[in-house]
Design a protein around this motif. Structure first.
Motif, PDB file in Angstrom:
ATOM      1  N   ILE A  40       0.843  -1.329   0.210  1.00 13.00           N
ATOM      2  CA  ILE A  40       0.039   0.163  -0.048  1.00 13.00           C
ATOM      3  C   ILE A  40       1.018   1.208   0.174  1.00 13.00           C
ATOM      4  O   ILE A  40       0.609   2.265  -0.702  1.00 13.00           O
TER       5      ILE A  40
ATOM      6  N   THR B 204       2.312   1.680  -3.577  1.00  8.04           N
ATOM      7  CA  THR B 204       1.254   2.562  -4.106  1.00  8.04           C
ATOM      8  C   THR B 204       1.270   3.923  -4.225  1.00  8.04           C
ATOM      9  O   THR B 204       1.275   4.807  -5.173  1.00  8.04           O
TER      10      THR B 204
ATOM     11  N   ILE C  89      -2.632   8.315   1.139  1.00 17.02           N
ATOM     12  CA  ILE C  89      -2.219   6.742   1.076  1.00 17.02           C
ATOM     13  C   ILE C  89      -1.077   6.796   1.686  1.00 17.02           C
ATOM     14  O   ILE C  89      -0.921   5.660   2.830  1.00 17.02           O
TER      15      ILE C  89
ATOM     16  N   THR D 147      -0.787   4.882   5.213  1.00 16.91           N
ATOM     17  CA  THR D 147       0.348   3.505   5.476  1.00 16.91           C
ATOM     18  C   THR D 147       1.142   3.682   6.649  1.00 16.91           C
ATOM     19  O   THR D 147       1.449   2.746   7.486  1.00 16.91           O
TER      20      THR D 147
ATOM     21  N   LEU E  82      -5.488  -3.468  -3.074  1.00 11.37           N
ATOM     22  CA  LEU E  82      -4.712  -2.435  -3.718  1.00 11.37           C
ATOM     23  C   LEU E  82      -5.397  -1.682  -4.867  1.00 11.37           C
ATOM     24  O   LEU E  82      -5.363  -0.806  -5.175  1.00 11.37           O
TER      25      LEU E  82
ATOM     26  N   VAL F 172      -7.592   0.812  -3.421  1.00 14.48           N
ATOM     27  CA  VAL F 172      -6.486   2.077  -3.091  1.00 14.48           C
ATOM     28  C   VAL F 172      -6.023   2.845  -4.537  1.00 14.48           C
ATOM     29  O   VAL F 172      -6.283   4.093  -4.564  1.00 14.48           O
TER      30      VAL F 172
ATOM     31  N   LEU G 176      -8.655   5.123  -6.370  1.00 10.89           N
ATOM     32  CA  LEU G 176      -8.626   6.826  -5.552  1.00 10.89           C
ATOM     33  C   LEU G 176      -7.877   7.816  -6.365  1.00 10.89           C
ATOM     34  O   LEU G 176      -8.674   8.709  -6.879  1.00 10.89           O
TER      35      LEU G 176
END
Length: 504
Positions: A15, A18, A48, A52, A82, A85, A88
């Protein structure tokens, strides 16, 4: 720092990566004076990364009872979490779209399928770069998981070579010391593979720009080639300006999706053997040569019988277009050569979509970014069939090739057949569900194969009429997303995670 990161749950680390990757399209958008679009990627990236950090603090003391199976579960969870996420930034960058479409796009990119619900002209280059970056990240995760997670558990095609029960792991792995710890192994392979993967992408990017493609178009196609996602931006491969040189460069780099032994610097013991003796590479050469020759002669004969004028230049262009496209679909990349349609126009017949679907089913090499059944499994079945024919003629004959070849023909072929049957069942189940959702049989079959083989471009070339993903219902898109995830993870890995482990 690497030690601290290796102690975090794998899903938390993914994450965080990402969020870092979302900074790439943000920087590109700012560089081309699209500041508002850059903020659409920057703000979700920061959210994000902050999330995280909080997850990392909350899970810092997490210690799984079985690290190997924990990483396998994290890999499955990555394909579930993922894409949500990743959607977004996609939703922020394309405000007039629904979250479901953004999620479908990210699932398709992350599983290296390359299917898209948007017309290319609708999305700016920064969004196309995000799609390609997600696909590139998904390709690296597939490669890393193959080496560090699946192969030690005899999954992902490694079970064919070892002949051991999938999901059990190598005997004695628990007594091999700290070097055999799954977290250490994952970190070691990540640090070993990423520079190679990035360097190959950079090399192809530079070569494509030298061949005449623009910077962002060359980068998208370089990422799409190394990850086998086949993603293109506003400019397709045929119109990129790189011409035949660009196609030839991509054709050469497809070897990394055919055999893992072509990957330099991995330090595998099997890499010391001559590459010409690799069974996957030899089988791929045989398949490509046979299919290309059959399709070329098919066009030639029909053109001659129909009385079309035979142009030698057009014949050579058609031959190259067939060779390039068949190699692209065999590796489940899905790029189409500029002269692929030349043969169809030359002979007056349609595109052989069934051949492309068969190539995608065969797939590329084991522990590569390619999808499909994989060449090593097909090779094991062919060797087993060859041995059975020998026993029919000479019942008392002994198999040749040594213990490795005998293991491949016996236990390896049995496990390959089990996977092939599971793959066939997956196709049947997917087609059945799509048929219940009122999709015709032929489109349902093409869509099922495009998802399970991670070759989204089959929808355009595999069916008699091109299928637009954007016209599909929400339920069909959800089913296809599930098919993409199953095709990327493989059914054996899912069963190894679900079924109880015995005899360990």
């Amino acid at each position: 720092m690497w030690t601290r990161l290796s102690e975090l749950p794998l899903l938390v680390v993914l994450i965080g990566l990402t969020g870092l990757l979302a900074l790439l399209p943000a920087g590109y958008a700012v560089a081309v004076d699209q500041t508002a679009l850059g903020r659409s990627f920057l703000y979700p990236a920061l959210i994000i990364l902050i999330g995280t950090t909080m997850l990392g603090i909350a899970t810092a003391a997490f210690t799984p009872r079985d690290p190997a199976r924990s990483h396998l579960a994290a890999l499955v969870g990555a394909y579930v979490v993922l894409p949500v996420v990743m959607a977004l930034p996609m939703k922020e960058a394309v405000p007039d779209t629904r979250f479901l479409n953004a999620w479908f796009e990210m699932v398709s990119s992350f599983t290296t399928t390359g299917a898209t619900v948007y017309p290319p002209a609708r999305l700016p280059d920064a969004v196309h770069l995000w799609r390609a970056t997600v696909g590139w990240f998904g390709g690296f995760l597939t490669l890393l998981a193959g080496y560090a997670i699946l192969a030690p558990l005899n999954l992902g095609g490694a079970e064919v070579a070892t002949g051991r029960v999938p999901g059990r792991g190598v005997l004695g792995a628990g007594q091999m010391g700290r070097g055999a710890d799954p977290s250490d192994r994952l970190t070691r392979f990540a640090l070993q593979l990423f520079p190679i993967y990035a360097a190959l992408t950079l090399a192809l990017w530079v070569l494509l720009m030298i061949a005449g493609a623009s910077g962002v178009t060359a980068l998208i196609h370089a990422m799409g080639t190394l990850s086998t996602s086949g993603i293109s931006g506003q400019t397709t491969l045929a119109a990129s300006g790189a011409g035949y040189v660009g196609e030839a460069l991509i054709f050469l780099f497809l070897i990394f999706a055919i055999t893992r032994r072509a990957m330099p610097g991995t330090g595998l013991a099997e890499n010391r053997r001559p590459l010409s003796g690799d069974p996957e590479l030899r089988l791929a050469g045989l398949v490509l040569g046979t299919v290309t020759l059959i399709l070329f002669l098919r066009h030639w004969v029909i053109a001659d019988e129909a009385g079309f004028a035979v142009d030698e230049d057009q014949a050579v262009a058609s031959l190259w277009g067939i060779l390039f496209t068949t190699a692209s679909f065999l590796t489940t990349t899905g790029y189409v050569g500029a002269d692929w349609q030349t043969g169809a126009a030359w002979s007056g017949i349609g595109t052989p979509g069934l051949v492309l679907m068969a190539l995608a089913i065969v797939g590329g090499g084991t522990i590569t970014t390619a999808g499909g059944v994989k060449l090593l499994r097909v090779y094991a079945l062919l060797r087993h069939g060859e041995r059975e024919l020998e026993r029919i003629i000479h019942p008392n004959s002994l198999g040749h090739g040594g213990p490795e070849a005998r293991r491949l023909r016996r236990e390896g072929a049995q496990l390959a057949w089990v996977f092939f049957m599971l793959f066939a069942v997956s196709i049947a189940v997917t087609v059945t569900i799509l048929s219940i959702l009122r999709v015709g049989f032929e489109p349902a079959l093409v869509l099922a194969l495009s998802g399970l083989t991670t070759t989204g471009q089959l929808a355009s070339l595999g069916a008699p009429q091109p299928i637009a993903y954007g016209d599909l219902s929400d339920a069909v898109k959800a089913v296809l997303c599930l098919a993409m995830i199953v095709g990327r993870l493989e059914t054996l890995a899912l069963l190894a995670l679900i079924l109880p482990v015995r005899g360990r």
